[in-house]
Design a protein around this motif. Structure first.
Motif, PDB file in Angstrom:
ATOM      1  N   ILE A  72       0.919  -1.267  -0.124  1.00 14.68           N
ATOM      2  CA  ILE A  72       0.055  -0.028  -0.127  1.00 14.68           C
ATOM      3  C   ILE A  72       0.825   1.351   0.123  1.00 14.68           C
ATOM      4  O   ILE A  72       1.816   1.403   0.683  1.00 14.68           O
ATOM      5  N   LYS A  73       0.669   2.384  -0.674  1.00 14.26           N
ATOM      6  CA  LYS A  73       1.024   3.435  -0.632  1.00 14.26           C
ATOM      7  C   LYS A  73       1.236   4.013   0.694  1.00 14.26           C
ATOM      8  O   LYS A  73       0.282   4.173   1.258  1.00 14.26           O
ATOM      9  N   THR A  74       2.451   4.384   1.253  1.00 18.45           N
ATOM     10  CA  THR A  74       2.526   4.987   2.313  1.00 18.45           C
ATOM     11  C   THR A  74       2.837   6.600   2.460  1.00 18.45           C
ATOM     12  O   THR A  74       3.865   6.905   1.498  1.00 18.45           O
ATOM     13  N   VAL A  75       2.391   7.064   3.264  1.00 17.58           N
ATOM     14  CA  VAL A  75       2.741   8.627   3.199  1.00 17.58           C
ATOM     15  C   VAL A  75       3.066   9.191   4.816  1.00 17.58           C
ATOM     16  O   VAL A  75       2.085   8.549   5.631  1.00 17.58           O
ATOM     17  N   THR A  76       3.879   9.849   5.063  1.00 15.12           N
ATOM     18  CA  THR A  76       4.294  10.469   6.506  1.00 15.12           C
ATOM     19  C   THR A  76       3.908  11.966   6.391  1.00 15.12           C
ATOM     20  O   THR A  76       4.292  12.815   5.619  1.00 15.12           O
ATOM     21  N   PHE A  77       2.811  12.350   7.385  1.00 19.99           N
ATOM     22  CA  PHE A  77       2.468  13.764   7.622  1.00 19.99           C
ATOM     23  C   PHE A  77       3.140  14.388   8.754  1.00 19.99           C
ATOM     24  O   PHE A  77       2.581  13.817   9.749  1.00 19.99           O
ATOM     25  N   ILE A  78       4.182  14.947   8.766  1.00 20.87           N
ATOM     26  CA  ILE A  78       5.052  15.438   9.856  1.00 20.87           C
ATOM     27  C   ILE A  78       4.237  16.569  10.376  1.00 20.87           C
ATOM     28  O   ILE A  78       4.387  17.800   9.914  1.00 20.87           O
ATOM     29  N   GLU A 132       6.156   8.968   0.502  1.00 18.72           N
ATOM     30  CA  GLU A 132       6.107  10.402   0.665  1.00 18.72           C
ATOM     31  C   GLU A 132       6.184  10.965   1.936  1.00 18.72           C
ATOM     32  O   GLU A 132       5.464  10.451   2.679  1.00 18.72           O
ATOM     33  N   ILE A 133       6.695  12.222   1.773  1.00 14.62           N
ATOM     34  CA  ILE A 133       6.593  13.014   3.251  1.00 14.62           C
ATOM     35  C   ILE A 133       6.277  14.339   3.241  1.00 14.62           C
ATOM     36  O   ILE A 133       6.563  14.875   2.250  1.00 14.62           O
ATOM     37  N   TYR A 134       5.155  14.712   3.862  1.00 20.05           N
ATOM     38  CA  TYR A 134       4.511  15.966   3.787  1.00 20.05           C
ATOM     39  C   TYR A 134       4.592  16.749   5.295  1.00 20.05           C
ATOM     40  O   TYR A 134       4.806  15.941   6.341  1.00 20.05           O
ATOM     41  N   MET A 135       4.930  18.068   5.375  1.00 24.21           N
ATOM     42  CA  MET A 135       5.387  18.769   6.563  1.00 24.21           C
ATOM     43  C   MET A 135       4.413  20.060   6.848  1.00 24.21           C
ATOM     44  O   MET A 135       4.101  20.534   5.800  1.00 24.21           O
ATOM     45  N   THR A 136       4.016  20.266   8.079  1.00 22.51           N
ATOM     46  CA  THR A 136       3.295  21.669   8.277  1.00 22.51           C
ATOM     47  C   THR A 136       4.328  22.842   8.228  1.00 22.51           C
ATOM     48  O   THR A 136       5.667  22.392   8.288  1.00 22.51           O
ATOM     49  N   GLU A 140      11.295  24.389   4.906  1.00 27.24           N
ATOM     50  CA  GLU A 140      11.804  24.795   3.731  1.00 27.24           C
ATOM     51  C   GLU A 140      13.182  24.200   3.149  1.00 27.24           C
ATOM     52  O   GLU A 140      13.142  23.899   1.929  1.00 27.24           O
ATOM     53  N   ASN A 141      13.952  23.835   4.127  1.00 27.05           N
ATOM     54  CA  ASN A 141      15.130  22.900   3.715  1.00 27.05           C
ATOM     55  C   ASN A 141      14.763  21.410   3.262  1.00 27.05           C
ATOM     56  O   ASN A 141      15.317  20.890   2.398  1.00 27.05           O
ATOM     57  N   ALA A 142      13.802  20.924   3.990  1.00 25.34           N
ATOM     58  CA  ALA A 142      13.292  19.486   3.522  1.00 25.34           C
ATOM     59  C   ALA A 142      12.582  19.563   2.041  1.00 25.34           C
ATOM     60  O   ALA A 142      12.798  18.527   1.341  1.00 25.34           O
ATOM     61  N   LEU A 143      12.000  20.599   1.802  1.00 21.96           N
ATOM     62  CA  LEU A 143      11.413  20.682   0.310  1.00 21.96           C
ATOM     63  C   LEU A 143      12.812  21.059  -0.631  1.00 21.96           C
ATOM     64  O   LEU A 143      12.677  20.547  -1.581  1.00 21.96           O
ATOM     65  N   LYS A 144      13.796  21.700  -0.162  1.00 20.52           N
ATOM     66  CA  LYS A 144      14.964  22.120  -0.924  1.00 20.52           C
ATOM     67  C   LYS A 144      15.602  20.724  -1.329  1.00 20.52           C
ATOM     68  O   LYS A 144      16.195  20.678  -2.454  1.00 20.52           O
ATOM     69  N   VAL A 145      15.786  19.979  -0.347  1.00 20.09           N
ATOM     70  CA  VAL A 145      16.611  18.622  -0.709  1.00 20.09           C
ATOM     71  C   VAL A 145      15.755  17.585  -1.063  1.00 20.09           C
ATOM     72  O   VAL A 145      16.499  16.426  -1.254  1.00 20.09           O
ATOM     73  N   GLY A 146      14.338  17.592  -1.109  1.00 25.91           N
ATOM     74  CA  GLY A 146      13.738  16.836  -1.678  1.00 25.91           C
ATOM     75  C   GLY A 146      12.989  15.818  -0.837  1.00 25.91           C
ATOM     76  O   GLY A 146      12.602  15.054  -1.053  1.00 25.91           O
ATOM     77  N   TYR A 147      13.239  15.911   0.601  1.00 27.49           N
ATOM     78  CA  TYR A 147      12.626  15.087   1.587  1.00 27.49           C
ATOM     79  C   TYR A 147      11.313  15.260   1.807  1.00 27.49           C
ATOM     80  O   TYR A 147      10.676  14.381   2.017  1.00 27.49           O
ATOM     81  N   SER A 148      10.779  16.360   1.553  1.00 27.32           N
ATOM     82  CA  SER A 148       9.368  16.753   1.663  1.00 27.32           C
ATOM     83  C   SER A 148       8.780  16.887   0.176  1.00 27.32           C
ATOM     84  O   SER A 148       9.261  17.652  -0.638  1.00 27.32           O
TER      85      SER A 148
END
Length: 433
Positions: free
Chosen positions: A88-94, A111-115, A184-192
Motif C-alpha cells: 500500500i502507498k505510505t505517506v508521512t504527515f509530519i 512520500e513525506i509532507y510537513m506542516t 523549507e530545507n526539507a523541500l529544497k533537498v527533496g525530503y518533503s
C-alpha cells in the motif's frame, strides 16, 4: 428463441450499466495511523495491527500522522520493516516533529509532507546515559539511515548528516552539528513533497478528497504497553513495586503496600508481554518469585523470601530487550525505595500511626518502671566460703545462701574464704581473704 436472445441482451446491458456506476460511486479508502508518542516496542505492536488492518481493508493509502521525539532504535527498525513489507502507498504527515527514530520511520514511507513549523532529523543514536552510543552502534545506525533514504530515492548524505555531525553540509547546518531539516530545507533537498496545513489539505493534495478516512485507535492493551515500555516509566514503576513490597515485609498480613507493589509488577509484566518483550519463561519465573515471597509469610528462615526476590529481579531483567538498561532500572528502583523508606521513617515515623506499627518505640528502661536485675548492694562487705573453684566464675555460700560470683583474680580454689567487694546487677565480684 428470439425472446431468449432479447432477454440475454437486456441482462448484459443492465450488468454493464451497473458496473461502471458502482465503480464511479466507490470512494477511496484512506487509513490514518497516528504516531504521537515515543517510539517503543509497544508502538511497534500497535502499528503491526494497524497496518494489517489497512491491508485487510484494501486501503488505497496509509497516512502516518507523526509527532514524535524519537525513541528506541530497535523498535524503529522493526517498524521500518513493517512499512516496507506493505504494498500500500505510505505517506508521512509530519505534524510538528519527526526526530531521531521518528525520522528513520518517515524515511521508509513513499512520500513525506510537513506542516509549516515541522522539523525532521537530529537522529544520533543515544545510549541510556544520554551520551552518543559506541562506534559499532553508531556505524550500524548511520548505515540504516542511509539505506532507508536510498530505498525511497532520497539523498543518503542528508540522512547520514542527521545521524552524525561530521558530515559537511554548510548550506544546511554548522560543522559538527546534527542536521535537523525545517520545512523549507526539507523541500529544497527533496525530503518533503510539500507544506500542508492540515489533514484535509493533505487528502486534497494526494487526490483523495472525499475519501472514506479510517483512523485506527489504540486498544487499551496497546496503550498500556506503550506506556509501561517507555524508558522513563520503567524505573518509576519498578520503584513503586519495590517500595510497596519492602513496606509489606514489615507489616502483618497483606495490605495496601503489598497490593500497590504487586499491581505495579503486574502492570510491568503485562505491558511487556503485550509488547512482545516478556515471554512465557519470564512470566513463569515472575510467578514463581511471587509464590516464594508469599510462602515467606508462613515459613521460617527467610530463604524463601530471598529466593523469591532473586527470581522476580531476574524475571524483570529478562523482560527488557536491553538487559543492561533493565539492570540499571532495578538498581535505581531499589535505591529509591531504600531512600524513601529511610526518609519516611526518620521524618514521618513519629508523626504517622502507620510507621508506629513498623518501628518499636517502647523501651524497658528504669524511668518507665522496668527493672531487669536486682542490685544486691547489701552483699558488699559480707564474707563467705567458695563452694566451687572460681575459674574465675563459680558459686559461694554466704550465710547459707548460694550466690553466683566472679573472682577478682583469675582463680580461687574451693573452700576458700572470700569477701564480696562489688555488686553490679547480676555481676557480683569476690576477693580472696
Amino acid at each position: 428463441m428470439r425472446k431468449v436472445l432479447i432477454a440475454v441482451c437486456l441482462s448484459l446491458a443492465a450488468i454493464l450499466a451497473f458496473v461502471p456506476a458502482s465503480a464511479e460511486g466507490e470512494n477511496p479508502n484512506v487509513y490514518v495511523i497516528p504516531i504521537k508518542e515515543d517510539v517503543t516496542k509497544g508502538l511497534e505492536k500497535y502499528l503491526y495491527r494497524a497496518i494489517n488492518e489497512a491491508k485487510e481493508a484494501n486501503a488505497d493509502v496509509i497516512i502516518f500522522d507523526m509527532n514524535t521525539p524519537g525513541g528506541a532504535v530497535d523498535a524503529a527498525m522493526d517498524i521500518g520493516n513493517l512499512i516496507l513489507d506493505t504494498d500500500i502507498k505510505t505517506v508521512t504527515f509530519i505534524n510538528s516533529r519527526a526526530l531521531s527514530a521518528g525520522s528513520y520511520i518517515a524515511l521508509h514511507t513513499d512520500e513525506i509532507y510537513m506542516t509549516s513549523n515541522a522539523t525532521m532529523g537530529a537522529s544520533a543514536i543515544i545510549n541510556q546515559d544520554g551520551n552518543t552510543a559506541g562506534e559499532k552502534a553508531e556505524s550500524m545506525w548511520v548505515a540504516a539511515m542511509e539505506g532507508a533514504a536510498k530505498q525511497k530515492g532520497r539523498d543518503p548524505e542528508i540522512a547520514k548528516a542527521m545521524a552524525i555531525g561530521d558530515v559537511s553540509l554548510p548550506e544546511l547546518k554548522k560543522e559538527g552539528d546534527l542536521l535537523t531539516l525545517d520545512t523549507e530545507n526539507a523541500l529544497k533537498v527533496g525530503y518533503s513533497k510539500g507544506t500542508i496545513k492540515n489533514m484535509d489539505e493533505l487528502l486534497t493534495t494526494l487526490g483523495y478528497e472525499g475519501a472514506d478516512t479510517q483512523t485506527v485507535p489504540s486498544t487499551f492493551a496497546e496503550s498500556l504497553a506503550k506506556l509501561v515500555t517507555n524508558p522513563v516509566v520503567v524505573p518509576i514503576l519498578l520503584s513503586i513495586a519495590s517500595l510497596g513490597l519492602v513496606l509489606e515485609l514489615y507489616t502483618p498480613g497483606f495490605g495496601v503496600a503489598g497490593g500497590m507493589g504487586l499491581t505495579a509488577l503486574i502492570l510491568f509484566f503485562y505491558g511487556h508481554y503485550i509488547a512482545g518483550l516478556a515471554g512465557y519463561e519470564t512470566t513463569i519465573l515472575f510467578v514463581l518469585g511471587i509464590i516464594l515471597i508469599v510462602a515467606e509469610f508462613f515459613l521460617p528462615g527467610g530463604i524463601a523470601g530471598l529466593l523469591g526476590a532473586v527470581a522476580i529481579i531476574g524475571s524483570i531483567i529478562m523482560a527488557g530487550q536491553d538487559t543492561v538498561y533493565m539492570a540499571i532500572s532495578v538498581i535505581i528502583a531499589l535505591f529509591l525505595a531504600a531512600v524513601a523508606i529511610i526518609i519516611m521513617i526518620k521524618v514521618f515515623g513519629k508523626r504517622m500511626k502507620f510507621f508506629k506499627k513498623l518501628i518499636l518505640t517502647d523501651s524497658t528502661n528504669t524511668e518507665s518502671g522496668y527493672v531487669s536485675n536486682v542490685n544486691r548492694l547489701d552483699l558488699i562487705g559480707r564474707e563467705g566460703i567458695t563452694l566451687t573453684d572460681l575459674r574465675p566464675s563459680g558459686t559461694v555460700v554466704v550465710d547459707d545462701e548460694r550466690i553466683d560470683v566472679v573472682a577478682e583474680g583469675s582463680y580461687i580454689e574451693a573452700k576458700t574464704k572470700v569477701k564480696i567487694i562489688k555488686a553490679e546487677g547480676s555481676r557480683i565480684v569476690v576477693r580472696e581473704i
